[in-house]
Design an enzyme around this catalytic site. Structure first.
Site, PDB file in Angstrom:
ATOM      1  CG  ASN A  70      -0.406  -0.153   2.498  1.00 19.77           C
ATOM      2  OD1 ASN A  70       0.716  -0.650   2.636  1.00 19.77           O
ATOM      3  ND2 ASN A  70      -1.131   0.254   3.514  1.00 19.77           N
ATOM      4  CD  GLU A  86       1.838  -0.631  10.732  1.00 22.14           C
ATOM      5  OE1 GLU A  86       0.700  -0.720  11.250  1.00 22.14           O
ATOM      6  OE2 GLU A  86       2.016  -0.303   9.573  1.00 22.14           O
ATOM      7  CD  GLU A  99       7.582  -0.331  11.036  1.00 24.50           C
ATOM      8  OE1 GLU A  99       6.464  -0.222  10.498  1.00 24.50           O
ATOM      9  OE2 GLU A  99       8.560  -0.857  10.491  1.00 24.50           O
TER      10      GLU A  99
HETATM   11  P1  NAD Z   1      -2.217 -10.349   2.750  1.00 18.06           P
HETATM   12  O1  NAD Z   1      -2.323 -10.434   4.215  1.00 18.06           O
HETATM   13  O2  NAD Z   1      -2.320 -11.607   1.965  1.00 18.06           O
HETATM   14  O3  NAD Z   1      -0.823  -9.692   2.342  1.00 18.06           O
HETATM   15  C1  NAD Z   1      -0.312  -8.539   2.971  1.00 18.06           C
HETATM   16  C2  NAD Z   1       1.194  -8.535   2.699  1.00 18.06           C
HETATM   17  O4  NAD Z   1       1.784  -9.615   3.367  1.00 18.06           O
HETATM   18  C3  NAD Z   1       1.532  -8.711   1.207  1.00 18.06           C
HETATM   19  O5  NAD Z   1       2.577  -7.848   0.860  1.00 18.06           O
HETATM   20  C4  NAD Z   1       1.963 -10.158   1.092  1.00 18.06           C
HETATM   21  O6  NAD Z   1       2.955 -10.357   0.107  1.00 18.06           O
HETATM   22  C5  NAD Z   1       2.520 -10.437   2.464  1.00 18.06           C
HETATM   23  N1  NAD Z   1       2.329 -11.835   2.860  1.00 18.06           N
HETATM   24  C6  NAD Z   1       1.224 -12.592   2.724  1.00 18.06           C
HETATM   25  N2  NAD Z   1       1.433 -13.831   3.204  1.00 18.06           N
HETATM   26  C7  NAD Z   1       2.707 -13.859   3.645  1.00 18.06           C
HETATM   27  C8  NAD Z   1       3.517 -14.846   4.252  1.00 18.06           C
HETATM   28  N3  NAD Z   1       3.058 -16.078   4.527  1.00 18.06           N
HETATM   29  N4  NAD Z   1       4.791 -14.534   4.553  1.00 18.06           N
HETATM   30  C9  NAD Z   1       5.279 -13.297   4.311  1.00 18.06           C
HETATM   31  N5  NAD Z   1       4.564 -12.320   3.745  1.00 18.06           N
HETATM   32  C10 NAD Z   1       3.281 -12.586   3.431  1.00 18.06           C
HETATM   33  O7  NAD Z   1      -3.306  -9.339   2.257  1.00 18.06           O
HETATM   34  P2  NAD Z   1      -3.560  -8.574   0.894  1.00 18.06           P
HETATM   35  O8  NAD Z   1      -4.749  -9.154   0.205  1.00 18.06           O
HETATM   36  O9  NAD Z   1      -2.336  -8.363   0.096  1.00 18.06           O
HETATM   37  O10 NAD Z   1      -3.962  -7.186   1.521  1.00 18.06           O
HETATM   38  C11 NAD Z   1      -5.168  -6.998   2.170  1.00 18.06           C
HETATM   39  C12 NAD Z   1      -5.022  -7.019   3.650  1.00 18.06           C
HETATM   40  O11 NAD Z   1      -3.715  -6.660   4.034  1.00 18.06           O
HETATM   41  C13 NAD Z   1      -5.935  -6.011   4.270  1.00 18.06           C
HETATM   42  O12 NAD Z   1      -7.042  -6.659   4.784  1.00 18.06           O
HETATM   43  C14 NAD Z   1      -5.111  -5.352   5.336  1.00 18.06           C
HETATM   44  O13 NAD Z   1      -5.466  -5.860   6.580  1.00 18.06           O
HETATM   45  C15 NAD Z   1      -3.739  -5.803   5.128  1.00 18.06           C
HETATM   46  N6  NAD Z   1      -2.736  -4.771   4.922  1.00 18.06           N
HETATM   47  C16 NAD Z   1      -2.287  -4.089   5.984  1.00 18.06           C
HETATM   48  C17 NAD Z   1      -1.330  -3.125   5.822  1.00 18.06           C
HETATM   49  C18 NAD Z   1      -0.783  -2.356   6.971  1.00 18.06           C
HETATM   50  O14 NAD Z   1      -0.115  -1.364   6.754  1.00 18.06           O
HETATM   51  N7  NAD Z   1      -0.991  -2.760   8.208  1.00 18.06           N
HETATM   52  C19 NAD Z   1      -0.852  -2.843   4.570  1.00 18.06           C
HETATM   53  C20 NAD Z   1      -1.347  -3.556   3.464  1.00 18.06           C
HETATM   54  C21 NAD Z   1      -2.272  -4.543   3.669  1.00 18.06           C
END
Ligand code: NAD
Length: 486
Positions: A153, A251, A468
């Protein structure tokens, strides 16, 4: 300037590695759905090479003088600024946010680097008094090689927010940014490389996330996990990290309550909140999501919010007139559509938007293949609705009325999340009460800004732990050692 000129690759031991013999994954433009480039994915041997490099890099970097570490961070900030227009364009093309936001992200990332350059030179210890001729020393030393994972994001800033405190503290790092926004990350790494960061200190890999995180976290080389992403993935990674008892900074997601009281400056509050709500199409961990509005102004607030929302221009983030771009990937509009349908089923009223919009409301970007969702306002959303309980992470504002300050605080603290909260009231006594009572890592009062380089950024409860930025961000990459000299 070509449209998308990110030079994708893995960065390991000072070398850029391309697709030769590796699996690849497309990086797509969410405004059109088109493939921009193919990204090479790391195999097990690549990850082992990255770990070995980080091990070597840590030994060299921890022995590097703080002012020399700081100089690399300062030079990286300069390069980020010099290359800012190109970086911002890459970020917009692969993530979808409007160009002005991407440029702001570059500027903030450069400030973060400069702040951490200062912190690198302010890592102090203590001398404890003992009988004459003896003493005890308290030292703060770098924790060791860091494995970092960050989301798509903020494709530039998230990467810098992981690398800068690690390097300031004297740690090496293996970072796995999001595969979906790889171009921004590799161009940030090129700034570090060109700023003179010794090879081996920072490695950047992409791959199948579960495979990469399992391998990096199982290694005895890795001494710290730093993760930005969703709560479920964060909990999964924290469990993996527990096997080697490594330090963690988590985070994770939030569900930001906004408490709006009768005595606020209504027009100003609406102008501020609508712009902030739809920043990055709502895909911000600290996004305001649940708007709890005091009964006396609820109808006026709902009307004003919906009218402003309907005027937003949605489209390709590269176009100057666009105020909100597409969502970052096809998963998000699907998830938001399901939440809207569920909320309607529970009786919520749609005041604005509510629909998937394949080309943005301007339909001027020449494509019907983008991942758009119209900016949406839902009123009277019951607490049972899915969106009131799960992180929406998209362009929907959920409105509900409340009566008393106690009701508002109860609503703010209702969920297991505790990242960001916002309050709008002119009453000073109430401001103090809200600041004290809300269970969140960050509370903004009559403002929406929560992030400065010198202030700790992070959550409590399910939103994670560890901060952070600020001195706390560097402290999270240090371990304490006491030496008794008798
Ligand atoms: P997701 O949880 O699948 O992925 C979020 C991030 O984590 C991605 O960059 C992904 O590559 C990484 N990731 C996923 N599985 C992983 C693993 N097993 N090991 C290491 N990295 C892993 O979700 P998404 O569909 O990409 O994004 C949507 C959700 O992510 C939202 O519901 C939101 O909660 C969350 N999100 C949170 C933030 C934040 O700043 N806290 C930022 C972006 C997304």
């Amino acid at each position: 300037m070509t449209a998308y000129d990110a030079r994708l690759g893995l960065y390991i031991a000072g070398q850029w590695l391309g697709a030769e013999g590796r699996e690849t994954q497309p990086v797509r433009n969410p405004a059109t759905g088109e493939t921009l480039a193919d990204l090479p994915l790391a195999n097990a041997a690549d990850l082992d090479a990255a770990l070995a490099a980080a091990d070597r890099g840590f030994r060299a970097w921890r022995a590097t003088a703080p002012d020399a570490r700081a100089a690399v961070l300062i030079r990286t900030a300069q390069l980020l600024r010099e290359r800012g227009d190109r970086l911002a364009r890459i970020a917009t093309l692969e993530q979808g946010k409007i160009l002005a936001e991407a440029k702001g992200e570059v500027a903030f990332a450069a400030q973060l680097l400069e702040f951490h350059a200062g912190e690198a030179q302010r890592i102090y210890g203590r001398v404890l008094q003992r009988p004459a001729g003896t003493r005890s020393l308290v030292l703060h030393q770098p924790v060791g090689p860091v494995a970092a994972f960050c989301a798509w994001n903020f494709p530039i800033m998230n990467v810098v927010r992981k690398i800068a405190p690690a390097l300031a503290a004297g740690c090496s790092i293996v970072i796995k940014p999001s595969e979906e926004t790889a171009g921004s990350a590799v161009e940030v790494l090129r700034c570090f490389q060109d700023a003179g960061l010794p090879s081996d200190v920072a490695q950047c890999v992409f791959g199948v996330p579960d495979m990469v995180s399992r391998r990096l976290l199982a290694s005895p080389v890795t001494r710290k996990l730093s993760f930005t992403g969703s709560v479920p993935v964060g909990k999964h990674l924290a469990k993996l990290a527990a096997d080697t008892m490594m330090a963690t900074t988590m985070e994770l997601g939030g569900h930001g309550p906004v408490l709006v009281f009768d005595d606020c400056d209504l027009e100003k509050t609406l102008d501020t909140l609508v712009a902030h709500k739809f920043r990055n199409a709502g895909q911000v961990c600290v996004a305001p999501t649940r708007f709890h509005v005091q009964e006396g102004i609820y109808d006026a607030f709902a009307h004003g919010f919906a009218e402003r929302t309907k005027r937003l221009r949605v489209g390709d983030g590269l176009r100057a007139e666009t105020q909100m771009g597409p969502m970052a990937n096809p998963r998000r509009p699907e998830a938001i559509a399901a939440m809207v349908a569920d909320a309607r089923g529970h009786g919520a009223r749609v005041l604005a938007g509510g629909e998937t919009d394949r080309g943005g409301n301007g339909h001027e970007n020449g494509s019907e293949g983008g991942f758009f969702f119209s900016p949406t306002v839902l009123a009277d959303v019951p607490l049972e609705a899915l969106a009131m309980n799960e992180e929406p992470f998209g362009p929907i504002a959920l409105l509900r009325p409340f009566a008393t300050v106690d009701d508002a605080i109860e609503q703010a603290n209702r969920l297991p999340f505790g990242l960001a909260a916002y309050c709008f009231t002119e009453n000073g006594r109430r401001q103090n009460l809200l600041g004290d009572s809300i269970e969140a890592g960050m509370v903004a009062i009559n403002s929406v800004r929560l992030s400065w380089p010198d202030s700790p950024f992070g959550g409590v409860k399910d939103s994670g732990h560890g901060s952070e930025d600020g001195p706390e961000g560097v402290a999270a990459h240090l371990v304490t050692k006491t030496i008794h000299m008798m």
